[in-house]
Design an enzyme around this catalytic site. Structure first.
Site, PDB file in Angstrom:
ATOM      1  N   CYS A 252       3.436 -11.978   3.193  1.00 32.64           N
ATOM      2  CA  CYS A 252       3.521 -12.293   1.766  1.00 32.64           C
ATOM      3  C   CYS A 252       4.807 -13.086   1.502  1.00 32.64           C
ATOM      4  O   CYS A 252       4.985 -14.167   2.035  1.00 32.64           O
ATOM      5  CB  CYS A 252       3.408 -11.019   0.933  1.00 32.64           C
ATOM      6  SG  CYS A 252       3.017 -11.343  -0.808  1.00 32.64           S
TER       7      CYS A 252
ATOM      8  N   HIS B  64      -1.789  -9.513   2.343  1.00 36.02           N
ATOM      9  CA  HIS B  64      -1.282  -8.237   2.845  1.00 36.02           C
ATOM     10  C   HIS B  64      -2.257  -7.688   3.888  1.00 36.02           C
ATOM     11  O   HIS B  64      -3.271  -7.091   3.532  1.00 36.02           O
ATOM     12  CB  HIS B  64      -1.132  -7.234   1.700  1.00 36.02           C
ATOM     13  CG  HIS B  64      -0.012  -7.545   0.776  1.00 36.02           C
ATOM     14  ND1 HIS B  64       1.284  -7.140   1.013  1.00 36.02           N
ATOM     15  CD2 HIS B  64       0.019  -8.245  -0.382  1.00 36.02           C
ATOM     16  CE1 HIS B  64       2.066  -7.566   0.038  1.00 36.02           C
ATOM     17  NE2 HIS B  64       1.320  -8.244  -0.821  1.00 36.02           N
TER      18      HIS B  64
ATOM     19  N   GLU C 257      -1.999  -5.131   5.708  1.00 30.56           N
ATOM     20  CA  GLU C 257      -2.037  -3.670   5.648  1.00 30.56           C
ATOM     21  C   GLU C 257      -2.908  -3.165   4.506  1.00 30.56           C
ATOM     22  O   GLU C 257      -3.207  -1.967   4.446  1.00 30.56           O
ATOM     23  CB  GLU C 257      -0.616  -3.106   5.539  1.00 30.56           C
ATOM     24  CG  GLU C 257       0.043  -3.231   4.183  1.00 30.56           C
ATOM     25  CD  GLU C 257       0.630  -4.600   3.860  1.00 30.56           C
ATOM     26  OE1 GLU C 257       1.316  -4.714   2.837  1.00 30.56           O
ATOM     27  OE2 GLU C 257       0.389  -5.548   4.626  1.00 30.56           O
TER      28      GLU C 257
END
Length: 211
Positions: A79, A185, A187
């Site tokens: 990011c 992102h 994750e």
């Protein structure tokens, strides 16, 4: 072992939890001595480019990251962390980045063909692969989760691994040498995000660092 760089602006918890799910050992640190002993670095980030670079410069972590990249240590920016890898940003002025990749962060205009669109770009968008990379090995072009108001422009095409469309072509995965970035992102991007993150950790395991 992966070192998550703690410079006061990172999404440290979600990234560390993702590494735990992958059974990958890691440390979270702002100490160059500790981070230098790791096999790869992750530079997370949320917030403003200017503030992030100020903190990285004040702590000496900016020069440290450049030195580690020069030595061949794998680095992954996520990011804002990805945007910091580039030459600069136009967010709230013009500010220099780490300069490890060519290009700069610019704001979505919010208008396309006379129609307004929402900024920030927030939501799930599909990836489009442009070239082979260790990060995209054995994964499909599926959707990942973005939250950002700025995107990279004027990048080197040979560094563009994957893009996504949000009224502009958004560089989504970039890489040159052992420096990589993901604008989204991973994750928070389900199975595909975890697979991409796992591919980075596998690349780290295979990489011999010169220093």
């Amino acid at each position: 072992m992966i070192g998550i760089v703690d410079y006061g602006m990172g999404n440290l918890f979600s990234v560390s939890k993702a590494l735990e799910r992958l059974n990958v050992p890691y440390i979270i640190s702002d100490k160059k001595e500790q981070l230098s002993k790791t096999d790869g670095l992750i530079l997370p980030g949320v917030g403003a480019f200017r503030d992030a670079m100020k903190l990285l410069n004040e702590t000496g972590l900016a020069d440290f990251i450049k030195e580690q990249a020069e030595a061949g240590k794998p680095i992954l920016g996520i990011c804002l962390g990805m945007q910091l890898l580039f030459e600069g940003s136009e967010e709230n002025g013009v500010f220099e980045g780490l300069g490890l990749l060519k290009g700069k962060a610019v704001r979505f205009s919010g208008e396309s063909n006379g129609e307004r669109y929402k900024v920030p770009h927030m939501g799930w968008n599909k990836l489009k692969f442009h070239q082979d990379s260790p990060l995209t090995e054995n994964v499909a072009e599926e959707h990942v989760y973005f939250v950002h108001s700025y995107y990279i422009a004027e990048e080197e095409r040979e560094a563009l691994i994957a893009s996504s469309d949000y009224f502009e072509e958004v560089p989504a995965v970039v890489g040159k040498g052992s420096v990589f970035g993901m604008q989204f992102h991973p994750e928070k991007s389900g199975d595909l995000g975890m697979a991409l993150l796992n591919n980075y950790t596998e690349y780290v395991k295979k990489t011999e660092v010169r220093a």
